[in-house]
Scaffold this motif. Sequence first.
Motif, PDB file in Angstrom:
ATOM      1  N   MET A  58       0.822  -1.209   0.000  1.00  0.00           N
ATOM      2  CA  MET A  58       0.000   0.000   0.000  1.00  0.00           C
ATOM      3  C   MET A  58       0.861   1.266   0.000  1.00  0.00           C
ATOM      4  N   CYS A  59       1.986   1.215   0.690  1.00  0.00           N
ATOM      5  CA  CYS A  59       2.865   2.380   0.698  1.00  0.00           C
ATOM      6  C   CYS A  59       3.531   2.593  -0.660  1.00  0.00           C
ATOM      7  N   ALA A  60       3.650   1.522  -1.437  1.00  0.00           N
ATOM      8  CA  ALA A  60       4.232   1.629  -2.776  1.00  0.00           C
ATOM      9  C   ALA A  60       3.170   1.848  -3.849  1.00  0.00           C
ATOM     10  N   ASN A  61       1.894   1.784  -3.468  1.00  0.00           N
ATOM     11  CA  ASN A  61       0.784   1.883  -4.411  1.00  0.00           C
ATOM     12  C   ASN A  61       0.414   3.349  -4.625  1.00  0.00           C
ATOM     13  N   ASP A  62       0.526   3.812  -5.863  1.00  0.00           N
ATOM     14  CA  ASP A  62       0.241   5.219  -6.158  1.00  0.00           C
ATOM     15  C   ASP A  62      -1.231   5.573  -5.999  1.00  0.00           C
ATOM     16  N   SER A  63      -2.100   4.563  -5.968  1.00  0.00           N
ATOM     17  CA  SER A  63      -3.528   4.860  -5.805  1.00  0.00           C
ATOM     18  C   SER A  63      -3.895   5.162  -4.360  1.00  0.00           C
ATOM     19  N   VAL A  64      -3.003   4.846  -3.437  1.00  0.00           N
ATOM     20  CA  VAL A  64      -3.220   5.177  -2.022  1.00  0.00           C
ATOM     21  C   VAL A  64      -2.506   6.497  -1.752  1.00  0.00           C
ATOM     22  N   VAL A  65      -3.276   7.546  -1.593  1.00  0.00           N
ATOM     23  CA  VAL A  65      -2.704   8.887  -1.473  1.00  0.00           C
ATOM     24  C   VAL A  65      -3.139   9.508  -0.151  1.00  0.00           C
ATOM     25  N   PHE A  66      -2.183  10.054   0.580  1.00  0.00           N
ATOM     26  CA  PHE A  66      -2.492  10.801   1.786  1.00  0.00           C
ATOM     27  C   PHE A  66      -1.318  11.720   2.116  1.00  0.00           C
ATOM     28  N   PRO A  67      -1.556  12.795   2.836  1.00  0.00           N
ATOM     29  CA  PRO A  67      -0.489  13.756   3.137  1.00  0.00           C
ATOM     30  C   PRO A  67       0.661  13.098   3.891  1.00  0.00           C
ATOM     31  N   GLY A  68       1.883  13.392   3.453  1.00  0.00           N
ATOM     32  CA  GLY A  68       3.070  12.896   4.135  1.00  0.00           C
ATOM     33  C   GLY A  68       3.472  11.486   3.764  1.00  0.00           C
ATOM     34  N   LYS A  69       2.765  10.858   2.832  1.00  0.00           N
ATOM     35  CA  LYS A  69       3.061   9.466   2.502  1.00  0.00           C
ATOM     36  C   LYS A  69       4.486   9.280   2.002  1.00  0.00           C
ATOM     37  N   ASN A  70       4.955  10.164   1.154  1.00  0.00           N
ATOM     38  CA  ASN A  70       6.247   9.972   0.498  1.00  0.00           C
ATOM     39  C   ASN A  70       7.398  10.735   1.152  1.00  0.00           C
ATOM     40  N   ARG A  71       7.171  11.329   2.281  1.00  0.00           N
ATOM     41  CA  ARG A  71       8.270  12.025   2.946  1.00  0.00           C
ATOM     42  C   ARG A  71       9.185  11.008   3.630  1.00  0.00           C
ATOM     43  N   SER A  72      10.373  11.444   3.952  1.00  0.00           N
ATOM     44  CA  SER A  72      11.310  10.577   4.659  1.00  0.00           C
ATOM     45  C   SER A  72      11.088  10.709   6.162  1.00  0.00           C
ATOM     46  N   PHE A  73      11.693   9.819   6.913  1.00  0.00           N
ATOM     47  CA  PHE A  73      11.572   9.892   8.371  1.00  0.00           C
ATOM     48  C   PHE A  73      12.145  11.208   8.890  1.00  0.00           C
ATOM     49  N   ASP A  74      13.216  11.691   8.274  1.00  0.00           N
ATOM     50  CA  ASP A  74      13.829  12.956   8.705  1.00  0.00           C
ATOM     51  C   ASP A  74      12.881  14.131   8.547  1.00  0.00           C
ATOM     52  N   ASP A  75      11.913  14.009   7.636  1.00  0.00           N
ATOM     53  CA  ASP A  75      10.994  15.116   7.376  1.00  0.00           C
ATOM     54  C   ASP A  75       9.803  15.146   8.326  1.00  0.00           C
ATOM     55  N   ILE A  76       9.667  14.138   9.173  1.00  0.00           N
ATOM     56  CA  ILE A  76       8.551  14.114  10.121  1.00  0.00           C
ATOM     57  C   ILE A  76       8.870  15.064  11.277  1.00  0.00           C
ATOM     58  N   PRO A  77       8.025  16.050  11.542  1.00  0.00           N
ATOM     59  CA  PRO A  77       8.298  16.973  12.662  1.00  0.00           C
ATOM     60  C   PRO A  77       8.374  16.233  13.990  1.00  0.00           C
ATOM     61  N   ASN A  78       9.201  16.747  14.861  1.00  0.00           N
ATOM     62  CA  ASN A  78       9.402  16.089  16.151  1.00  0.00           C
ATOM     63  C   ASN A  78       8.100  15.958  16.937  1.00  0.00           C
ATOM     64  N   ARG A  79       7.213  16.933  16.823  1.00  0.00           N
ATOM     65  CA  ARG A  79       5.949  16.905  17.573  1.00  0.00           C
ATOM     66  C   ARG A  79       5.043  15.754  17.124  1.00  0.00           C
ATOM     67  N   GLU A  80       5.282  15.221  15.928  1.00  0.00           N
ATOM     68  CA  GLU A  80       4.459  14.126  15.414  1.00  0.00           C
ATOM     69  C   GLU A  80       5.022  12.759  15.773  1.00  0.00           C
ATOM     70  N   LEU A  81       6.058  12.726  16.597  1.00  0.00           N
ATOM     71  CA  LEU A  81       6.668  11.459  17.002  1.00  0.00           C
ATOM     72  C   LEU A  81       6.338  11.128  18.457  1.00  0.00           C
ATOM     73  N   ASP A  82       5.306  11.780  18.994  1.00  0.00           N
ATOM     74  CA  ASP A  82       5.013  11.637  20.416  1.00  0.00           C
ATOM     75  C   ASP A  82       4.251  10.365  20.772  1.00  0.00           C
ATOM     76  N   HIS A  83       3.888   9.542  19.777  1.00  0.00           N
ATOM     77  CA  HIS A  83       3.162   8.306  20.069  1.00  0.00           C
ATOM     78  C   HIS A  83       4.067   7.075  20.022  1.00  0.00           C
ATOM     79  N   LEU A  84       5.344   7.268  19.806  1.00  0.00           N
ATOM     80  CA  LEU A  84       6.290   6.151  19.724  1.00  0.00           C
ATOM     81  C   LEU A  84       6.990   5.989  21.069  1.00  0.00           C
TER      82      LEU A  84
END
Length: 417
Positions: A134-160
């Motif tokens: 699904m992550c490789a499927n172009d028909s599954v589209v959502f914001p942030g899907k193709n960004r790298s881990f480095d591009d995830i803001p620190n505030r969005e890592l609070d559930h790990l």
Amino acid sequence: MGTSRMFRVFVVLGSAFMILLIIIYWDDVGASHLYLHTPVSPGPKIPHPPPPPPHRPQTSRTPSFLSDIDAFVNQFLEPGTGEPTDLAPSDASNQSEKAEERYVPRREWKIHLTPVAAELRERQEQRRRLLQEMCANDSVVFPGKNRSFDDIPNRELDHLIVDDRHGIIYCYVPKVACSNWKRIMIVLSESLLRDGIPQRDPLAIPRDLVHNSSMHFTFNKFWKRYGKFARHLMKVKLKKYTKFIFVRDPFVRLISAYRNKFELRNEDFYRRFAQVMLRRYANQPTPPASVDEAFGVGIHPSFSNFVQYLLDPQTEKEMPFNEHWRQVYRLCHPCQIQYDFVGHLESAEEDAEHLLRQLRVDNVVEFPTSHRNLTASSWESDWFSTVSAEARRELYKLYEPDFRLFGYDKPDSILNE
């Protein structure tokens, strides 16, 4: 004479500068003692045995202090398993079994003589493979899907949530048994002490402590502890530790969130969300000031009001979705993090037993059996009966990535009514 004096000054300054660099280096790196130089792929992939170590050309030379650090770290981190590497100390009463165990301070890792059932292993393989596809499927589209881990803001890592003692990372999803999994993480990490003794019983941990952020070491706290090495250290742990997540049918999760936060008295959620819904969608320009007053006169947002709130573009302009109804792909980043285990609430007890066995901690803790009034998927039609067909289809689009990423069928019976 002037040249000689200048030379001595430069020597003294240079020596002081080198000493300062050494102090700073060992303060930042030596104290954290987990700095590696290994990148992690940002996308998910099927777990596979680690490749043999690459041949190093004779001409390349690695500074000895970096080699020493890497060697030290690798004593504690084993690629892909989250298991420690040192053998357990032998015990006179059971040396033959202990010889095969891995060592964790103050913990004994359990050995199973029988393998996990083939159908359970295949179930996990299918769920991991589906995420990758699904992550490789172009028909599954959502914001942030193709960004790298480095591009995830620190505030969005609070559930790990990280448990360094056992090499585990858990991404918690509210309304998916996260209270009990947080309890287990507290027990495993020994972050709660009673009279100096770690709490062993998950159900004995008070609910207010379960959801107290100070009880959990999450990725968004790495910056404070590790500074400039935080992001790299996250990648190291993502590569070395066992990562797991539990999910459930997205629509059923929404119903569960509504029941828990708006059909029960909750002052915080009433003031932050219910009053907004009442004013905007329930013709209540001046809703009661408190949840007790509102319940006293029988006023609370309907499920249809809740769906309107989720679909209203104004909602996320004011603030991001609350974690109880935020999409899983936004909480746990499944296209940037390769999860080793994907549990479903619909098979929670079986999946929990499998996971704890895979982690080899099922002799340390058991998953608590829930006796609470769970929201059943069979209730969906009743709950959505007051929601227009158009709103149902819009809501599905909003949560479609979660349906497809985690293998939940499209609810055609609800969408086409």
